[in-house]
Every structure is written in C-alpha cells, then in structure tokens.
Design a protein around this motif. Sequence first.
Motif, PDB file in Angstrom:
ATOM      1  N   GLU A   5       0.837  -1.199   0.000  1.00  0.00           N
ATOM      2  CA  GLU A   5       0.000   0.000   0.000  1.00  0.00           C
ATOM      3  C   GLU A   5       0.871   1.248   0.000  1.00  0.00           C
ATOM      4  N   LEU A 139      -5.101 -16.499  -2.262  1.00  0.00           N
ATOM      5  CA  LEU A 139      -4.305 -17.498  -2.970  1.00  0.00           C
ATOM      6  C   LEU A 139      -4.709 -18.930  -2.609  1.00  0.00           C
ATOM      7  N   TRP A 183      -4.552 -20.252 -15.733  1.00  0.00           N
ATOM      8  CA  TRP A 183      -3.272 -20.975 -15.574  1.00  0.00           C
ATOM      9  C   TRP A 183      -2.269 -20.102 -14.822  1.00  0.00           C
ATOM     10  N   LEU A 184      -2.137 -18.855 -15.265  1.00  0.00           N
ATOM     11  CA  LEU A 184      -1.139 -17.971 -14.654  1.00  0.00           C
ATOM     12  C   LEU A 184      -1.444 -17.727 -13.180  1.00  0.00           C
ATOM     13  N   PHE A 306       5.985  -9.141 -21.169  1.00  0.00           N
ATOM     14  CA  PHE A 306       6.389 -10.107 -20.150  1.00  0.00           C
ATOM     15  C   PHE A 306       7.285  -9.435 -19.106  1.00  0.00           C
ATOM     16  N   LEU A 310       6.386  -9.179 -15.202  1.00  0.00           N
ATOM     17  CA  LEU A 310       7.139  -9.898 -14.175  1.00  0.00           C
ATOM     18  C   LEU A 310       7.781  -8.944 -13.177  1.00  0.00           C
ATOM     19  N   ARG A 315      -0.673  -8.009  -8.390  1.00  0.00           N
ATOM     20  CA  ARG A 315      -1.144  -9.208  -9.057  1.00  0.00           C
ATOM     21  C   ARG A 315      -2.071  -8.906 -10.246  1.00  0.00           C
ATOM     22  N   LEU A 322      -0.024  -9.918 -18.799  1.00  0.00           N
ATOM     23  CA  LEU A 322       0.236 -11.206 -19.441  1.00  0.00           C
ATOM     24  C   LEU A 322      -0.959 -11.667 -20.273  1.00  0.00           C
TER      25      LEU A 322
ATOM     26  N   MET B   1      -4.159  -3.260  -2.341  1.00  0.00           N
ATOM     27  CA  MET B   1      -4.769  -4.476  -1.802  1.00  0.00           C
ATOM     28  C   MET B   1      -4.214  -4.773  -0.430  1.00  0.00           C
ATOM     29  N   ARG B   2      -5.151  -4.996   0.428  1.00  0.00           N
ATOM     30  CA  ARG B   2      -4.671  -5.362   1.759  1.00  0.00           C
ATOM     31  C   ARG B   2      -4.422  -6.854   1.781  1.00  0.00           C
ATOM     32  N   ARG B   3      -3.211  -7.188   1.727  1.00  0.00           N
ATOM     33  CA  ARG B   3      -2.860  -8.595   1.574  1.00  0.00           C
ATOM     34  C   ARG B   3      -1.500  -8.802   2.235  1.00  0.00           C
ATOM     35  N   PRO B   5       2.183  -9.470   2.850  1.00  0.00           N
ATOM     36  CA  PRO B   5       3.302  -9.409   1.900  1.00  0.00           C
ATOM     37  C   PRO B   5       3.766 -10.807   1.500  1.00  0.00           C
ATOM     38  N   GLU B   7       1.955 -13.486   1.054  1.00  0.00           N
ATOM     39  CA  GLU B   7       1.131 -14.034  -0.016  1.00  0.00           C
ATOM     40  C   GLU B   7       1.421 -13.344  -1.347  1.00  0.00           C
ATOM     41  N   SER B   8       1.674 -12.038  -1.266  1.00  0.00           N
ATOM     42  CA  SER B   8       1.981 -11.263  -2.464  1.00  0.00           C
ATOM     43  C   SER B   8       3.241 -11.797  -3.152  1.00  0.00           C
ATOM     44  N   GLU B  10       4.482 -14.778  -2.751  1.00  0.00           N
ATOM     45  CA  GLU B  10       4.159 -16.132  -3.231  1.00  0.00           C
ATOM     46  C   GLU B  10       3.442 -16.060  -4.589  1.00  0.00           C
ATOM     47  N   SER B  11       2.480 -15.120  -4.677  1.00  0.00           N
ATOM     48  CA  SER B  11       1.717 -14.948  -5.910  1.00  0.00           C
ATOM     49  C   SER B  11       2.636 -14.583  -7.075  1.00  0.00           C
ATOM     50  N   ILE B  14       4.476 -17.569  -8.216  1.00  0.00           N
ATOM     51  CA  ILE B  14       3.643 -18.477  -9.025  1.00  0.00           C
ATOM     52  C   ILE B  14       3.478 -17.930 -10.439  1.00  0.00           C
ATOM     53  N   ILE B  15       3.110 -16.634 -10.499  1.00  0.00           N
ATOM     54  CA  ILE B  15       2.882 -16.039 -11.822  1.00  0.00           C
ATOM     55  C   ILE B  15       4.145 -16.129 -12.668  1.00  0.00           C
ATOM     56  N   GLY B  16       5.266 -15.827 -12.021  1.00  0.00           N
ATOM     57  CA  GLY B  16       6.529 -15.892 -12.751  1.00  0.00           C
ATOM     58  C   GLY B  16       6.784 -17.275 -13.310  1.00  0.00           C
ATOM     59  N   ARG B  18       4.594 -19.760 -13.826  1.00  0.00           N
ATOM     60  CA  ARG B  18       3.609 -20.143 -14.847  1.00  0.00           C
ATOM     61  C   ARG B  18       3.830 -19.357 -16.151  1.00  0.00           C
ATOM     62  N   ALA B  19       4.242 -18.071 -15.982  1.00  0.00           N
ATOM     63  CA  ALA B  19       4.481 -17.247 -17.175  1.00  0.00           C
ATOM     64  C   ALA B  19       5.622 -17.828 -18.011  1.00  0.00           C
TER      65      ALA B  19
END
Lengths: 379, 647
Positions: A5, A139, A183-184, A306, A310, A315, A322, B1-3, B5, B7-8, B10-11, B14-16, B18-19
């Motif tokens: 934030e 997640l 998927w992503l 990309f 990245l 998110r 992507l 987003m209140r989330r 850090p 998890e952020s 980790e996300s 994952i995206i990296g 999978r990308a």
Amino acid sequence: MSLLESSYKNVPTGIRKLLYVNWAIVLLTIAIACAGFLMLYSVAGGSVEPWLDPQLNRFGFGLFLMIAIGMVPIWFWRNVSAVGYIISLLLLVAVELFGEVRMGAQRWINLGFMVLQPSELAKITLVMFLAAYYDWLPLAKRSRPLWIAIPLAAVLVPTFLVFKQPDLGTALLLAVGGGTIIWLAGVHWAYFAVVVSAGIGTIWAVFESKGTSWQLLKDYQYDRINIFLDPSQDPLGAGYHITQAKIALGSGGVTGRGFMQGTQSGLDFLPEAHTDFIFTTLAEEFGFIGATTLLALYLLLIGFCFASALQNRDRFSSLLTLGISMTFFLYFAVNMAMVMGLAPVVGVPLPLVSYGGSAMLVLMVGFGLVQSAHIHRPR
Amino acid sequence: MRRPPKESAESARIIGRRALVVGALQLGLAGSLLMRMRSMQLEQAEQFRLLADENRINVHLLPPARGLIFDRNGVLLAGNEQYYRVTMTREDAGDVETVLRRLSKLVPMTEEEIQDAMKEVSERSRFVPVTIVDRLSWEDISRVTVNAPALPGITAEVGLSRFYPQGADMAHVVGYVGPVSDYDLSRTEDRDPLLQIPKFQIGKTGAENKMEQTLRGSAGTLHVEVNALGRVMRELDRQEGEPGADIQLTIDSKLQTYVEARLEGESAGAVVIDLEKGDLRAVVSAPSFDPNLFVRGISVKDWTDLNENPYRPLAAKAVQGIYPPGSTFKMMTALAAIEEGVLDPEETIYCRGYTEVSGTRFHCWKTAGHGNVNLHDSLKHSCDCYYYEVGQRIGIDKISEMAQRFGIGVRHDLPLSAVAEGLAPTKEWKRRVRGEDWRIGDTVNASIGQGDVLASPLQLAVMAARLATGRNITPRLVHTVDGVEQGADADQPIGVNENSLRRIRAAMDAVSNNNRGTAYGSRISEVSMRLAGKTGTSQVRRITAEERARGVTSNADLPWERRDHALFVSFAPVENPRFACAIVVEHGGGGSSTAAPIARDIMLQALYDGPPPLEAYPSNVRNRIEEQQKRIENRIAPGAYPTSDRA
C-alpha cells in the motif's frame, strides 16, 4: 498500511506519468502498424484510398487512446473490470438478438455512432475480469472447485455466445486467452489436464457430429476444416484461398518480389489481401526477411509485456499484462498459421496490420491497460 | 490491496513460474511459424514462384500466316486474304441489345444471328470480345467504323483466311483448307498447339493437306499478364511465329485452266507431264468445284449438288480414278514379250477376228479380222488377236512386271489426296485376293488392258513418258519450297532395250500419223510438233454373244453410264519428245473419236505454251477448231471465277 500500500505512494502523478510510459511498447506498436500501412498502400495499387487513409486515422486515435488509458490509474480499471465484463456480455446477447449479419455471421451491433463488434470488446473485458477476480481471490482458495467454477463460467459464457455467432476464431481466442489467466493465477495443473483431454474429446465430437442432428459446427466450418486438411481437393473453390495464400507467401523467396511488385495481391489472386491475408502480401513483397522481421517485432512486443508483467508486484497488473499479451500473441500466431496453411481459416486478423477498426482499437485499448499497469506499478 | 506481503510474494513467484511455461509455449509456436516460413520461402520458393507465374501469365498463340502456293510461273494458286469481322465487348457496350440492333442496320444480320450474338455475349466474361459477324466486306466494315461512336463496345478486326484465286481449276491439285474438326484431331498424331485454336484452318485435301507441315508454319506466342478474373493487364512478351513456307508447284496454271475448260461437259481426268524433269504441268479432273466454298463452310445445298452429281466433281479422277487401260496397255504386253525374247517384232500373227482359247472365243474389235499383222501394224490398227497370242506366250506375271516398271500398279509418291495404286495383276495376287487360280482367259483379257488391269490417268501419263524417253521418269508436283528446288534428280534409264522402245514409238507415231492409224484423224499437221499416241477404248460391260450376233451396239445408243471409257496416251513431238499426256474420258465412247482429239488440243496448247496457230491442225478441222478456241477463250476469260466476298 501494508508495505505494498505504501509503495503506491511513489507512483508518478499528473503530467509526470508521461515519463514512465513504456515507450518500447509504444514504438513497437508504431513499427508494426507502419508495416501494415505499407501493405495497405501496396494492396490498393499504390494509393492511400481506400484503406490506408482510414487506417492511419484509426491508428492515430488508437495511440491517443493507449496513452489516455495509460494515464488512468490501474486500480480504476480494476474496479470497473466486473462492470465492463457484464456490459460485454450484455452486448454479446444483444448482438445475438439484434445484431447485423455480415458475411454470414452475426458479429456487429450498430450503436448509432459506430458499428461495434462486441466479441472484440469481450477479449479485453474477459481478461480484465479474470485478472481482477484472481487479484481479489485469496491465494489459498484458487484451486477449490467452487472458486474455479466462477472463472470457468466467466470464460465459457462469452465463448459460447461468440461461438454461436458463429465466429470460431474469436471463440477460440477467448477460451485460450481466459484459460491462460486461470493458468497464470496458479490453479492446480490437474484441472488443465482435464480440460486438455476434454478438448481432444471435443475435437473428436466435432468430427463425429458431422451430418447428425446435433452437428456442432456449420457446414462451411466443416468445409474449411476439410480443405485445411487437404486444400488440393478443391483448388478453385473453398481451397482457393489457402492455395493462393501459400503461393503468394512461398513465391516471395528470401528477399521478396519488391514493394508493390507482388503479383498475387496486385492481380487479385489473393482473397482479402487487405485484411486476414495481409501477411501473405507482406511475405510476397518482402520475402522471408520481411516476414521474419514482422514476427520478431511481434515477439519483441510480447517480450516487453512479459518483462513489464514480471517486474510488477501487483497481481492484477501482471495478470492483466500477461493476459493481454497472450491475446495479442494468439492473434498473430493464429493468423500466420492460418495463411501458411498450418491452421484452418478461422477469420482472425493480423493484429495492428490488417485493415479494420474494431480489432485495432481493442488492441490499442489493451496496450493502454498495459501502460496503465506499467506506469502505476508499485515501487 | 490489503494482503499479507508473504502471499503477495508467493503470488508473484507463481505467476513468474507459470508465465515461463506460457512464454516457452509461445516461443515454441513462434518457432514452428518460423520453420514454416523457412520451408515455404526458402526451400519451396522456386516451386511457388512457378505457380505464381502460372497464375498470372496466360499464353496466347499467334497463328502464323500460311505459306502461299504458286504455279511454275509464279501465278498465285492459294493465298491469304484479309477479311473483316466485328466483335463486341460487353462491358464497353452497355446496352447490348440496342447496340446490336443498331449494328444490324449497318451489316447483314438475321434476327437469329442477333439472338445468338446476344446469348454468346451474355455468357462470356464482360471484358472478353465476342465475334458477332464474320467475313464482312470492305463496304460493310466501313459503315461500322464510320458509325463507331454510336456503337460502343463494337470493334472491327482483321483476320486472315485462305482463298483460291483460280477457283475450280486448281481444286483437285491444291485442295482446300477448313477449320480443324474434332475428327481431324482424333486421328492425328500432330501435337501442334495451333490445332487447339478454334476454327484454325488446316489443309483438308490435295497439296494443302499433304504439305500441311510445310505450309502451316509455327505458332508465335504472346505472354500476357492476367488478373484473377482473367482480364489482360499488360503484354509481357511477344514472339512472332514463323510463317509457313511458300510452295511452287510444277503445274502450269495456264495449261491447267485450258485443260479444265477443254474437258467441260465431260467426266474426265487428264495429266500432262513435262519430260525434262517429270514435272506435272497439268493434273486435271473434270468437272471440278470451287474450293472457296469449303473454306467458308459449304452450304447444304452446294454440298448436295456436288455429292449427287453423276459426274462426281469431288473426285480427283486424274490421280484417284482407276480404269481398265484397254488398248493403251498393249505396249506393255508387247514390250514384255520382246524383252523376254518370245516375240520377234517382225513376226506376223494371223488375226481372223477372234481367237479361240480353251473353248472360249475372244473377239478382235474388227469382226472381219486384220489378217497377218506384225508389232507395228498391231499397234497401228490396235489389233486384239495379236495380243491374245502374245499375252499367252509371255504370261501375266511378265506383263505385270513390265507394267510396274512403267508405273502401272505403283503408287506414285505425290502430295495429292488418295493417289491410286491401280493394279497390274499377277497369279499370286489373284490367289491372295480372290482365292482363285489364275486362268489363261484372265491373261488374254489382261493382255489388251481389260479384265483386272487398272490404271489411273496419272499412271498412263507416266507410262507414256517412260516410253517416250526410255528414262524412269518420276512425276513431280512440288517445284520449290521456299525457293529451294525439290527432287529434281536426273532420272535413270528404265533398262529396256532401246531398239524395242524405238519400235514401239514408231508404231505409236503411225497410230497418229499414218493414214491408216486409229488416231490419224487427231493428228498434228505441223511436222515438228507431230504427236505419237495410242488409243484405248475400255469396256465397262461384258458384250454377250447375243449382242455380238446382232452386231456390236453403238456407244451412242447406250445410256451414259454403260458406254465405254475413252482413253488416249501420247507424247510429242515425235522426234524430240517434250511432253507426255494421258486422258481418260469416262464413258466417252471411243478412244480415237473422243479422247484423241482432246489430247491433241492439250498437247498443242502445251507445245506452243498457249493457243496454237490453226496451221498446226489438219486443214479439214481448222474451222471447227477456230470456233472451239473462241469458245474456250470466252470460258476462261478473267473474272470467270468470283474470288472472295461474303456470300
């Protein structure tokens, strides 16, 4: 106030945002569009009419749109994602009910001030909606069946509506584009294994259903598939397009026949030389060198997307970037495969190059979102 | 987003991850696109370039000008004339019907033709010119061009077509051309692409047909670039074809025309050979027909008239008609016997008016008989009994062998349609063809040129030529091709004892010039031009014993088709022969009464290279001849044959 934030506080504001625009992406879109301008000029026999002039105007407007959208903070776009998606769905339903039939398909809706192809809009809003959904979804829940049903429905409903129009190409793009985001987002791979097997099953069903009461595709689509598999069976009829496109492409050789020297397009052997088959004109006139250069430009653009995605710790932003780059990739990959005889003719334009308003504006809007994500990334 | 850090992060991880998979898939797909481009644009480029050229380049054939045919003096026998046609292009015409109606007021067009044209124009692509009317006269085409502004889409074009300025006189020699038909294509091995041009003219008969390859020339090509609709965008390359070679025939058109006119009213064939090189000066079949009718497409009426005429104008009697040579064959029988040593020319044989051979009576034409005759008298009087005896002595095979040496029963190699082989019969032939044994009676008949012996006027002329010269004269029709002399090799001696030949010639001289000879009435009185000949009258029916008892029926009392054929073979001048001539008048009656006078006229015409002085004729016939010459002159006056115009 979390770490993330607080990091938004460093996001540029006002006119300073222009300094943070991803100029590589802007320049690449211009470069690719210029290739299109050259070809439209050539296909018209060395004239700005009837295609180049409107295309230039559209692209100018598209560039403005890209920057303008990029200036708007990304969280605004995230917040309107769901609304945008619902509007697209409504438009798709409307097209089903009131749409104009052009070239045998209901794809267009007349809004009074412009003719809109809702399926094009849906490509962007679907990506936005799915990115926003996974941004919102914790997640841990991502692979639970219930939480998968929602995005799956979000993909399948517009896909089905577009498929019914019937526009097989766009439906495919929607399904694969949406699937890519799921998927992503990190959904368990087993689901994808199931979907891929189901896909194979569907292909089987499509062929099996031919000639029965539950036939899944229209006859002309079967024809296209059959002729794709064996263009020689109808060289002057439905296979004519593919055959002529391959001749144009192949006859280009290494260096091509020269600007405005393509005989296949110049003498009207190529169908739709200014829209779906424009790549063959380019390959004919500029040869292997020209064709691979365009391919390289496309891949470079994807590459920058990309990289941007990245780097981005947000998110929604990275999924959106992507997703849009994937949609873009699907456009040109399917188009090129189609004109080179690797895929059936499904009516997908070459992005930023083919003549046409909807596709270009939607892509420029998409890159505008990418810019917005890039400019407003947390720092 | 209140989330959180955690998890952020980790996300993002994952995206990296999978990308990367997505990126790899994209690269893989892009790679296969690249490979496809490589294979098509680098490896198969040649092949695709060829296909592209096939797409865009159309080859049009340019028909070459057909070679011309001339006579020995350079008179045109077959030429190419320009003709005019009118074509229409739909896209320029606008209202097709209105334009056609206007056109029909300017050129002759029937309502049917207008309807056909409208149909054809509407069926073809809008930019393809369609022929509306063909073979227009200069006047018609002028009217069309003057009114061009009122006739949008109408174009006047010029084409080439064959025409025969000599009309009927040359029809059997030169032949005619016609549009190539499916039938022509089905039986030819010729793969010349020109034959695929609709209505391309090829030789159908005569020299036009036999010399087709020489006359045709080769196609030129025009490469044009066309678009996907077939519209011609531009001319890429133009290669003019080779025009066909010009041919000069050995025919003397002046003589040929004279002979044709002289034979008017008869059904006959006549051949004149120049003895120097075997040149055929005249090859005439009467009656004849106008070959120009066939070039334009003959009407049903004209065709029926030609086909049903009992005189068969379409038959080239001079070379394809075969007749029993009758008494003109007697020289062969005599020569065979002398050469074999079974006959002494001075030996006399008694003629009592008939000869009895194994129970059958063979009659001499003179019922009272000729008494004792030797070779000379036998030919002069044309005694039959002498030859019945000689023929039996020597036998058929030797006679036929001699006949073949003199060109009877041999197909002469000439570029003419259906050159007949004739027949010099042998024992072997009868067994093979008829399945019967040769009988002595057959020999008796053959020895006077009746029975199985058959010869064409051409073969008889060749026989006369060889008798006159003692050389193996080969008839020649083509003088030059493209200015190059054809086949004028010196002829070899025929290999028959010159003394025997001299005796035969002397007897033939007596036939015409001895006051007891059978053709004395048709002699030439100018001594240096004297003609030697032999008459022949060949029966086309069998004379029954009953008829003979009543006395031989006069030919004049018989219907035309049962009368005897009249024949005459000759050469002249006797001292130093320059020409040989043979004539067969179908059902003409007697050789001496019908054929010999014609032969004399022809021979004199040839010797004097034009109308002979009346002094060349015996004084008692000069008045009649003068009249006849005038009549013929009128008949062959210039303009007697219409050349070309739209019928």
